[in-house]
Design a protein around this motif. Structure first.
Motif, PDB file in Angstrom:
ATOM      1  N   UNK A 139       0.834  -1.195   0.000  1.00 41.31           N
ATOM      2  CA  UNK A 139       0.000   0.000   0.000  1.00 41.31           C
ATOM      3  C   UNK A 139       0.872   1.250   0.000  1.00 41.31           C
ATOM      4  N   UNK A 140       1.950   1.206   0.785  1.00 41.07           N
ATOM      5  CA  UNK A 140       2.876   2.333   0.788  1.00 41.07           C
ATOM      6  C   UNK A 140       3.540   2.496  -0.586  1.00 41.07           C
ATOM      7  N   UNK A 141       3.817   1.378  -1.235  1.00 35.01           N
ATOM      8  CA  UNK A 141       4.363   1.436  -2.599  1.00 35.01           C
ATOM      9  C   UNK A 141       3.401   2.161  -3.534  1.00 35.01           C
ATOM     10  N   UNK A 142       2.105   1.889  -3.404  1.00 31.31           N
ATOM     11  CA  UNK A 142       1.109   2.561  -4.243  1.00 31.31           C
ATOM     12  C   UNK A 142       1.082   4.056  -3.966  1.00 31.31           C
ATOM     13  N   UNK A 143       1.184   4.425  -2.697  1.00 33.54           N
ATOM     14  CA  UNK A 143       1.211   5.846  -2.342  1.00 33.54           C
ATOM     15  C   UNK A 143       2.390   6.534  -3.002  1.00 33.54           C
ATOM     16  N   UNK A 144       3.554   5.883  -2.961  1.00 31.14           N
ATOM     17  CA  UNK A 144       4.742   6.488  -3.562  1.00 31.14           C
ATOM     18  C   UNK A 144       4.691   6.476  -5.088  1.00 31.14           C
ATOM     19  N   UNK A 145       4.020   5.477  -5.656  1.00 28.20           N
ATOM     20  CA  UNK A 145       3.824   5.477  -7.106  1.00 28.20           C
ATOM     21  C   UNK A 145       2.947   6.660  -7.515  1.00 28.20           C
ATOM     22  N   UNK A 146       1.925   6.936  -6.708  1.00 33.08           N
ATOM     23  CA  UNK A 146       1.058   8.089  -6.967  1.00 33.08           C
ATOM     24  C   UNK A 146       1.858   9.387  -6.838  1.00 33.08           C
ATOM     25  N   UNK A 147       2.719   9.461  -5.841  1.00 34.38           N
ATOM     26  CA  UNK A 147       3.533  10.668  -5.659  1.00 34.38           C
ATOM     27  C   UNK A 147       4.429  10.907  -6.886  1.00 34.38           C
ATOM     28  N   UNK A 148       5.019   9.830  -7.389  1.00 39.63           N
ATOM     29  CA  UNK A 148       5.872   9.950  -8.577  1.00 39.63           C
ATOM     30  C   UNK A 148       5.045  10.339  -9.796  1.00 39.63           C
ATOM     31  N   UNK A 149       3.872   9.746  -9.921  1.00 40.82           N
ATOM     32  CA  UNK A 149       2.998  10.057 -11.054  1.00 40.82           C
ATOM     33  C   UNK A 149       2.601  11.533 -11.041  1.00 40.82           C
ATOM     34  N   UNK A 150       2.208  12.040  -9.872  1.00 41.49           N
ATOM     35  CA  UNK A 150       1.735  13.416  -9.785  1.00 41.49           C
ATOM     36  C   UNK A 150       2.864  14.438  -9.901  1.00 41.49           C
ATOM     37  N   UNK A 151       4.095  13.984  -9.781  1.00 46.39           N
ATOM     38  CA  UNK A 151       5.229  14.880 -10.001  1.00 46.39           C
ATOM     39  C   UNK A 151       5.371  15.224 -11.483  1.00 46.39           C
ATOM     40  N   UNK A 152       4.737  14.369 -12.333  1.00 46.40           N
ATOM     41  CA  UNK A 152       4.855  14.569 -13.777  1.00 46.40           C
ATOM     42  C   UNK A 152       3.525  14.820 -14.467  1.00 46.40           C
ATOM     43  N   UNK A 153       2.416  14.592 -13.778  1.00 41.75           N
ATOM     44  CA  UNK A 153       1.104  14.721 -14.407  1.00 41.75           C
ATOM     45  C   UNK A 153       0.120  15.391 -13.458  1.00 41.75           C
ATOM     46  N   UNK A 154      -0.804  16.166 -14.026  1.00 36.59           N
ATOM     47  CA  UNK A 154      -1.845  16.829 -13.236  1.00 36.59           C
ATOM     48  C   UNK A 154      -3.204  16.155 -13.419  1.00 36.59           C
ATOM     49  N   UNK A 155      -3.234  15.013 -14.126  1.00 36.82           N
ATOM     50  CA  UNK A 155      -4.493  14.302 -14.386  1.00 36.82           C
ATOM     51  C   UNK A 155      -4.817  13.414 -13.178  1.00 36.82           C
ATOM     52  N   UNK A 156      -5.823  13.809 -12.400  1.00 39.31           N
ATOM     53  CA  UNK A 156      -6.120  13.118 -11.144  1.00 39.31           C
ATOM     54  C   UNK A 156      -6.684  11.720 -11.354  1.00 39.31           C
ATOM     55  N   UNK A 157      -7.188  11.418 -12.554  1.00 40.90           N
ATOM     56  CA  UNK A 157      -7.741  10.086 -12.820  1.00 40.90           C
ATOM     57  C   UNK A 157      -6.686   9.007 -12.607  1.00 40.90           C
ATOM     58  N   UNK A 158      -5.422   9.354 -12.844  1.00 37.61           N
ATOM     59  CA  UNK A 158      -4.353   8.381 -12.658  1.00 37.61           C
ATOM     60  C   UNK A 158      -4.233   7.899 -11.228  1.00 37.61           C
ATOM     61  N   UNK A 159      -4.677   8.717 -10.270  1.00 39.09           N
ATOM     62  CA  UNK A 159      -4.638   8.320  -8.858  1.00 39.09           C
ATOM     63  C   UNK A 159      -5.491   7.080  -8.646  1.00 39.09           C
ATOM     64  N   UNK A 160      -6.707   7.094  -9.205  1.00 34.40           N
ATOM     65  CA  UNK A 160      -7.615   5.952  -9.052  1.00 34.40           C
ATOM     66  C   UNK A 160      -7.039   4.694  -9.687  1.00 34.40           C
ATOM     67  N   UNK A 161      -6.449   4.836 -10.861  1.00 32.78           N
ATOM     68  CA  UNK A 161      -5.888   3.690 -11.578  1.00 32.78           C
ATOM     69  C   UNK A 161      -4.790   3.025 -10.746  1.00 32.78           C
ATOM     70  N   UNK A 162      -3.895   3.821 -10.208  1.00 34.51           N
ATOM     71  CA  UNK A 162      -2.770   3.279  -9.434  1.00 34.51           C
ATOM     72  C   UNK A 162      -3.258   2.614  -8.151  1.00 34.51           C
ATOM     73  N   UNK A 163      -4.165   3.287  -7.445  1.00 30.05           N
ATOM     74  CA  UNK A 163      -4.654   2.714  -6.189  1.00 30.05           C
ATOM     75  C   UNK A 163      -5.505   1.469  -6.426  1.00 30.05           C
ATOM     76  N   UNK A 164      -6.312   1.451  -7.474  1.00 27.73           N
ATOM     77  CA  UNK A 164      -7.125   0.263  -7.762  1.00 27.73           C
ATOM     78  C   UNK A 164      -6.241  -0.945  -8.053  1.00 27.73           C
ATOM     79  N   UNK A 165      -5.199  -0.740  -8.839  1.00 25.77           N
ATOM     80  CA  UNK A 165      -4.284  -1.831  -9.154  1.00 25.77           C
ATOM     81  C   UNK A 165      -3.550  -2.303  -7.899  1.00 25.77           C
ATOM     82  N   UNK A 166      -3.122  -1.359  -7.064  1.00 21.35           N
ATOM     83  CA  UNK A 166      -2.440  -1.707  -5.818  1.00 21.35           C
ATOM     84  C   UNK A 166      -3.341  -2.438  -4.844  1.00 21.35           C
TER      85      UNK A 166
END
Length: 330
Positions: A139-166
């Motif tokens: 779960x912590x890995x997913x949080x950090x994946x989201x942090x890395x994703x949002x460092x490069x993208x402003x599309x919030x939909x990606x948050x759901x995708x990463x957390x759902x997969x995690x």
């Protein structure tokens, strides 16, 4: 043996099962109008949560009862992580809303739902720092994946995708760690059916192979790569494959021709999991009675939400019935 750990809990679970709403009670609810539904629910475990705002606040009522049941069982279960298999979806909800709140500078604390395991403060700390001494590593890995994703993208939909997969990955990991075959089988079936529904939606929408790679889980029994082969194919090609898979009999009525009945697919998924736990009624040992109760409580919540929402939306009784999830007499 781990099975023996449940010999004290299971009699209590049997007692709790007597509070589960029976099929005949649903018939009364479906035949009633909203004032009568409230009257009927007053005599159930939901009665103490009903307010003058019924049915507008009914989702909050359902969440209170569900979380109260889960919290009680977290305290009593010899292996609390079994309960987390079910309450993890609240953790997932919390991560999604709190992460979005953090990155857009809003306060969504009021949307937090207690999951029996992780406090609001613990989750917010993990989201803000990428560190936690209490959350599972995945779960912590997913949080950090989201942090890395949002460092490069402003599309919030990606948050759901990463957390759902995690979420699905952690379900499979925890199921394997706990070592209960019936629980692991349920988890894998849940992941497979989730992947199947997601893949069907993606192929219908002509999504790219890269998109499928991002949204599908690798934790099911059908390899994710299998679905990727259908990214540029017609929906009938994926349908034909699924109708030769181990889930063919289950899916047949919902994926005829080019017509995909997604509402029926969701219902099929829930009903399949209920069927898998039905044998709990004859077992006195092990975690299966607890698992069956947790599943029954969740299905009860879905059915009650469907009935009240359906009445508010003007659905006929028959339309509500055909959308109901399977229940069984305790």
């Amino acid at each position: 043996m781990k099975q023996d750990l449940y010999h004290q809990l299971n009699p209590y679970v049997r007692l709790k099962e007597t509070e589960i709403l029976a099929p005949a009670f649903y018939e009364q609810l479906i035949a009633a109008d909203l004032p009568k539904i409230r009257e009927l629910l007053n005599a159930t475990a939901y009665g103490k949560y009903l307010t003058a705002e019924f049915p507008n606040d009914f989702d909050a009522v359902l969440n209170k009862e569900l979380l109260a049941s889960y919290s009680e069982l977290v305290e009593r279960a010899p292996v609390p992580e079994v309960v987390f298999i079910f309450t993890m979806r609240f953790t997932l909800h919390n991560l999604k809303v709190l992460t979005k709140a953090h990155y857009i500078g809003e306060n969504y604390d009021y949307l937090y739902l207690p999951d029996g395991f992780y406090s609001l403060a613990e989750l917010k700390h993990a989201i803000e720092t990428g560190k936690s001494a209490v959350l599972p590593v995945s779960i912590l890995d997913s949080i950090n994946e989201v942090r890395e994703y949002l460092a490069e993208s402003a599309i919030l939909q990606g948050i759901d995708v990463i957390y759902d997969r995690g979420f699905l990955k952690e379900q499979r990991r925890l199921g394997e760690q706990l070592g209960y075959p019936e629980l692991l089988k349920e988890i894998i079936t849940f992941i497979d059916l989730t992947n199947i529904i997601t893949a069907l939606r993606c192929v219908l929408q002509k999504r790219s192979q890269a998109f499928l790679t991002a949204v599908l889980s690798s934790s099911g029994s059908i390899p994710k790569e299998t679905y990727l082969n259908f990214a540029d194919k017609d929906i009938t090609t994926l349908r034909d494959y699924l109708l030769t898979s181990e889930y063919a009999d289950l899916l047949a009525n919902a994926i005829t021709g080019e017509t995909i009945d997604f509402a029926q697919l969701d219902r099929i998924k829930d009903n399949r999991l209920t069927e898998m736990f039905a044998s709990a009624q004859t077992q006195a040992f092990g975690p299966l009675p607890l698992l069956a109760y947790l599943n029954a409580k969740e299905i009860e919540t879905k059915n009650l939400r469907l009935i009240v929402t359906g009445k508010r939306s003007g659905f006929t009784n028959e339309q509500i019935k055909e959308r109901m999830r399977m229940t069984y007499d305790i």
